[in-house]
Design a protein around this motif. Structure first.
Motif, PDB file in Angstrom:
ATOM      1  N   GLY A 333       0.813  -1.213   0.000  1.00 15.97           N
ATOM      2  CA  GLY A 333       0.000   0.000   0.000  1.00 15.97           C
ATOM      3  C   GLY A 333       0.842   1.256   0.000  1.00 15.97           C
ATOM      4  O   GLY A 333       0.565   2.213  -0.742  1.00 15.97           O
ATOM      5  N   ILE A 334       1.908   1.261   0.824  1.00 16.19           N
ATOM      6  CA  ILE A 334       2.793   2.437   0.861  1.00 16.19           C
ATOM      7  C   ILE A 334       3.467   2.641  -0.488  1.00 16.19           C
ATOM      8  O   ILE A 334       3.562   3.768  -0.995  1.00 16.19           O
ATOM      9  N   ALA A 335       3.921   1.548  -1.112  1.00 11.86           N
ATOM     10  CA  ALA A 335       4.605   1.664  -2.402  1.00 11.86           C
ATOM     11  C   ALA A 335       3.660   2.195  -3.483  1.00 11.86           C
ATOM     12  O   ALA A 335       4.043   3.050  -4.296  1.00 11.86           O
ATOM     13  N   LEU A 336       2.408   1.715  -3.495  1.00  7.93           N
ATOM     14  CA  LEU A 336       1.465   2.159  -4.525  1.00  7.93           C
ATOM     15  C   LEU A 336       1.133   3.641  -4.364  1.00  7.93           C
ATOM     16  O   LEU A 336       1.107   4.392  -5.347  1.00  7.93           O
ATOM     17  N   LEU A 337       0.865   4.081  -3.132  1.00 12.04           N
ATOM     18  CA  LEU A 337       0.537   5.493  -2.928  1.00 12.04           C
ATOM     19  C   LEU A 337       1.747   6.388  -3.169  1.00 12.04           C
ATOM     20  O   LEU A 337       1.626   7.459  -3.766  1.00 12.04           O
ATOM     21  N   ALA A 414      -8.902   3.900  12.082  1.00  8.35           N
ATOM     22  CA  ALA A 414      -7.946   4.346  11.071  1.00  8.35           C
ATOM     23  C   ALA A 414      -8.662   5.029   9.916  1.00  8.35           C
ATOM     24  O   ALA A 414      -8.211   6.075   9.413  1.00  8.35           O
ATOM     25  N   GLY A 415      -9.781   4.457   9.480  1.00  2.00           N
ATOM     26  CA  GLY A 415     -10.540   5.088   8.402  1.00  2.00           C
ATOM     27  C   GLY A 415     -11.077   6.444   8.804  1.00  2.00           C
ATOM     28  O   GLY A 415     -11.031   7.407   8.022  1.00  2.00           O
ATOM     29  N   THR A 416     -11.560   6.556  10.049  1.00  3.14           N
ATOM     30  CA  THR A 416     -12.084   7.837  10.512  1.00  3.14           C
ATOM     31  C   THR A 416     -10.981   8.882  10.611  1.00  3.14           C
ATOM     32  O   THR A 416     -11.164  10.035  10.208  1.00  3.14           O
ATOM     33  N   VAL A 417      -9.833   8.488  11.154  1.00  2.00           N
ATOM     34  CA  VAL A 417      -8.709   9.430  11.268  1.00  2.00           C
ATOM     35  C   VAL A 417      -8.244   9.858   9.883  1.00  2.00           C
ATOM     36  O   VAL A 417      -7.915  11.029   9.648  1.00  2.00           O
ATOM     37  N   THR A 418      -8.222   8.915   8.929  1.00  2.00           N
ATOM     38  CA  THR A 418      -7.830   9.263   7.560  1.00  2.00           C
ATOM     39  C   THR A 418      -8.749  10.333   6.987  1.00  2.00           C
ATOM     40  O   THR A 418      -8.287  11.341   6.419  1.00  2.00           O
ATOM     41  N   LEU A 419     -10.046  10.136   7.115  1.00  2.00           N
ATOM     42  CA  LEU A 419     -10.987  11.124   6.595  1.00  2.00           C
ATOM     43  C   LEU A 419     -10.871  12.448   7.347  1.00  2.00           C
ATOM     44  O   LEU A 419     -11.046  13.524   6.754  1.00  2.00           O
ATOM     45  N   GLN A 420     -10.561  12.389   8.643  1.00  2.00           N
ATOM     46  CA  GLN A 420     -10.399  13.635   9.394  1.00  2.00           C
ATOM     47  C   GLN A 420      -9.203  14.431   8.884  1.00  2.00           C
ATOM     48  O   GLN A 420      -9.268  15.654   8.769  1.00  2.00           O
ATOM     49  N   VAL A 690      -2.133  11.585   5.222  1.00  2.00           N
ATOM     50  CA  VAL A 690      -1.050  12.403   4.676  1.00  2.00           C
ATOM     51  C   VAL A 690      -0.697  11.952   3.270  1.00  2.00           C
ATOM     52  O   VAL A 690      -0.497  12.770   2.355  1.00  2.00           O
ATOM     53  N   MET A 691      -0.636  10.632   3.040  1.00  2.00           N
ATOM     54  CA  MET A 691      -0.251  10.131   1.725  1.00  2.00           C
ATOM     55  C   MET A 691      -1.306  10.462   0.675  1.00  2.00           C
ATOM     56  O   MET A 691      -0.982  10.871  -0.442  1.00  2.00           O
ATOM     57  N   VAL A 692      -2.590  10.303   1.028  1.00  2.00           N
ATOM     58  CA  VAL A 692      -3.647  10.628   0.069  1.00  2.00           C
ATOM     59  C   VAL A 692      -3.639  12.127  -0.231  1.00  2.00           C
ATOM     60  O   VAL A 692      -3.806  12.548  -1.388  1.00  2.00           O
TER      61      VAL A 692
END
Length: 741
Positions: A333-337, A414-420, A690-692
């Motif tokens: 996942g890290i490599a793709l992003l 994790a999903g919620t923090v990502t969207l935040q 951060v990556m997105v």
């Protein structure tokens, strides 16, 4: 085969009240996930219905001959709200009626949407009422509105000239659906994946509730001679009961929540409840996927029960988990992003697939890595106190059960923090842009050709909060390739309302680009005016501004033919006067559709922050709901462990171990896995956000308040679960716990 499935059903529903309690909890857990999936499946249909209603009210103007209706469209701007409306003049008795109206409004009459009627009747609408002096004869029905909070009106006006505005022959023009901007579409896909992937993970987690006791039952069947295939069928039957119960609960939850769709405070997200209905195909996918996923999860988890049933029955210490394959999803996942960082090219389908795959792999890495991490941490830990020693030893014997339960929580967090993080980054950009716009203190007024500009100028100048009125002339020129460019001519004061012309003197020329690297008019280029005369573009200074085009002082506009000129008034406001723009708009209310007034300096910062705050509250509510479900799962697990360890706990209490020590051991036993999962979830969520954000070349911002709230809720959950297990612990450590049969 049928008998084996039936035996699994009896194992699931037979026994004591604890069996029914576990089934209820499993049904609620899976049901919440099913309800979420059904809501997601209903969104495409709801959006299609909105688009259909939008098409149904679109005017048909592409016919020949006299039109039955002459119409003028306009927007009424009120603070941060844009209210679209149409002024109508019926030219025939059988003129078509727009959807949602019983009849066409006559001269001096108006039909408004329910949301607009509510706004006009409210104290906030006091400044808006002068712009609607007509008699309200009704409200627009749902057939003529996109959503329940849609602001719209239809007004009658017999003064519309027959050669003005739009000739309307009917309603219901169908437009080809335009695709969403690729970046917005990509962000939407990321949001869907981040929200729905945890739901699927939690289906698997809910399926494994009370898994330890079920594994021992199935291992016992295996030891008495049941073949592996029969044991799998029995397990499938037992799992299907919980999954089907979850489907029933899920459908019930969906229809219980659906009536609240029109109460969403954000107008763009509010829906009519009747529109929120999943299509049959997507409903079938949900109803089939959930039981299949539940059965597959159960069968995969019982592979050790099939191979080593004796070790399960004897509570043998589990085999150490391997790490290497658990790092593959996270690394992939890290490599793709990371491969998409700085990609400013076209965001095509390959880009979308890569980003979505990266998000899925990173989130999959959480439940995959967490059991290994819990196992390693508890093996490394040493009991500094008797309570911690008891908890660590218990986790060393069975860390997988706790890791499974908190794994679902970790994915959701994790999903919620990502969207935040993504929302905080987007909000920062939007708010900063709104604050920049709020520095403009001019209202642009564009009149129709037959308006007395002098009279309009006087009305505006006399308005409360207006300092001065400036005139800006505008024409269009044509470049090579038939590209049109707007040219604005005015004094330096007028130009400063449109562009950052801080060094303006008569003779200067400025350019505001539409976007970088676009084919704008260049200095020295020869362009054609409306009367086909040539004009050479003077030397231009590039600045930022409110609208793309060329801005000239009078001396720089020499030689430019102003044929076709449409003068625009610039009303300079005193922003110290509250609602100065609204008072100015009210001063020209009598002109109606003949004058369009637009205030780019409207400070919408508070509204933007309110919208983002509503979204954050919704995310936090979803995360808290998931935490509560996880807390119920932890509670069931803790109560089962207390019941299973009833005799050892009673012996410990009888030998002098205080009940407080045993209670603190339960706190550590629940807290260690949940703390680890929270740390992993917050770290992964921040990293993924951060990556997105970096993928889309946006500035990163963090919602530390929301992250801290989620972390605090997780900690509070451990204390609550421990407190609820104390009565069971007190009962287990009594003298009756020493009895043995």
């Amino acid at each position: 085969m049928i008998n084996d499935l039936a035996l699994g059903v009896r194992l699931a529903v037979g026994g004591s009240r604890k069996s029914w309690g576990r089934l209820l909890l499993q049904g609620v857990g899976i049901g919440l996930c099913v309800a979420m999936l059904l809501l997601a499946a209903a969104v495409p249909n709801a959006l299609d219905v909105r688009d259909d209603r939008g098409d149904a009210r679109t005017m048909m103007t592409d016919r020949d001959g006299p039109a039955p209706i002459q119409a003028e469209e306009m927007y009424v701007h009120f603070r941060s709200q844009d209210i679209p409306g149409t002024f109508l003049k019926a030219r025939t008795p059988d003129a078509p009626v727009p959807p949602g109206l019983e009849r066409l409004p006559r001269d001096g009459e108006i039909v408004v949407s329910p949301a607009l009627a509510e706004l006009l009747a409210s104290p906030d609408g006091e400044l808006l009422r002068p712009r609607f002096p007509q008699k309200v004869i009704g409200t627009i029905g749902a057939a003529g509105l996109i959503g329940p909070h849609d602001l719209k009106f239809y007004a009658g006006d017999s003064k519309i000239p027959d050669d003005s505005g739009v000739a309307v022959y009917g309603y219901g023009k169908m437009y080809e659906r335009m695709g969403m901007d690729p970046v917005l579409w990509m962000l939407s896909l990321v949001g869907v994946v981040v929200l729905l992937f945890p739901v699927l993970v939690f289906v698997s987690v809910a399926t494994r509730l009370a898994a330890a006791q079920r594994d021992r039952r199935l291992a016992a069947l295996r030891l008495v001679g049941a073949a592996a295939g029969r044991v799998r069928l029995i397990a499938s039957g037992e799992t299907l009961v919980g999954a089907l119960t979850g489907l029933v609960f899920g459908v019930g939850f969906f229809f219980a929540v659906r009536p609240l769709a029109d109460d969403v405070p954000i107008p763009e997200l509010a829906l009519y409840p009747g529109d929120l209905m999943p299509t049959p195909s997507l409903t079938a996918v949900v109803l089939v996927t959930v039981p299949v996923l539940a059965v597959l999860t159960s069968l995969f988890a019982m592979r050790r029960t099939i191979i080593e049933p004796l070790g399960v029955v004897r509570h043998q210490k589990p085999v150490r988990r391997r790490l290497w394959w658990r790092l593959v999803p996270t690394g992939g996942g890290i490599a793709l992003l990371a491969s998409q960082f700085g990609d400013s090219g076209e965001k095509g389908s390959t880009f979308q697939v890569v980003v979505i795959a990266g998000v899925v792999l990173l989130m999959l890495g959480i439940p995959v890595l967490l059991p290994w991490l819990v196992e390693r941490v508890v093996n490394w830990m040493r009991g500094a106190t008797p309570a911690l020693q008891l908890a660590v030893r218990r986790l060393q014997l069975d860390a997988g059960t706790a890791a499974r339960v908190v794994g679902g929580v970790a994915v959701v967090l994790a999903g919620t923090v990502t969207l935040q993080v993504i929302l905080a980054s987007v909000e920062k950009d939007v708010v900063s842009e709104e604050k920049r716009d709020a520095t403009h203190n001019f209202v642009a007024l564009t009149p129709k050709d037959d308006i007395d500009t002098a009279g309009l100028n006087e009305a505006v100048a006399a308005s409360k909060g207006v300092r001065a009125v400036h005139v800006l002339d505008r024409v269009f020129v044509t470049q090579s390739g038939s590209r049109n460019t707007m040219v604005s001519i005015g004094t330096c004061t007028a130009l400063k309302a449109q562009a950052d012309a801080t060094d303006c003197v008569d003779g200067k020329a400025y350019q505001v680009r539409f976007a970088r690297d676009t084919a704008e008019a260049m200095s020295g280029e020869v362009v054609m005016t409306m009367d086909k005369s040539a004009w050479t573009v003077p030397a231009l200074q590039e600045v930022s501004g409110t609208m793309p085009g060329i801005y000239l002082t009078p001396a720089a506009a020499k030689g430019l033919d102003l044929t076709g000129n449409r003068p625009q008034l610039q009303a300079e406001l005193d922003l110290a006067v509250p609602d100065a723009a609204e008072h100015m708009r009210n001063s020209i209310a009598g002109y109606g559709w003949r004058v369009h007034a637009y205030f780019i300096g409207q400070d919408d910062t508070a509204e933007v922050e309110l919208i983002f705050a509503s979204i954050r509250r919704a995310l936090l509510a979803g995360a808290v709901l998931t935490l509560l479900l996880a807390g119920a799962s932890l509670l069931v697990m803790a109560l089962e462990q207390v019941r299973e360890r009833r005799r050892p706990l009673a012996v410990l209490a009888a030998t002098g171990v205080p009940r407080g020590t045993l209670a603190r051991s339960l706190l550590w036993q629940n807290g260690v896995p949940l703390v680890l999962s929270t740390v992993i979830a917050v770290g992964t969520g921040i990293g993924l956000g951060v990556m997105v954000t970096r993928v889309f070349n946006a500035e990163v911002a963090y919602d530390w308040t929301g992250i801290a709230a989620l972390t605090g809720a997780s900690m509070a959950l451990v204390l609550a679960v421990t407190a609820l297990t104390l009565p069971s612990l007190r009962k287990a450590t009594g003298a009756l716990g020493l009895q043995s049969e």
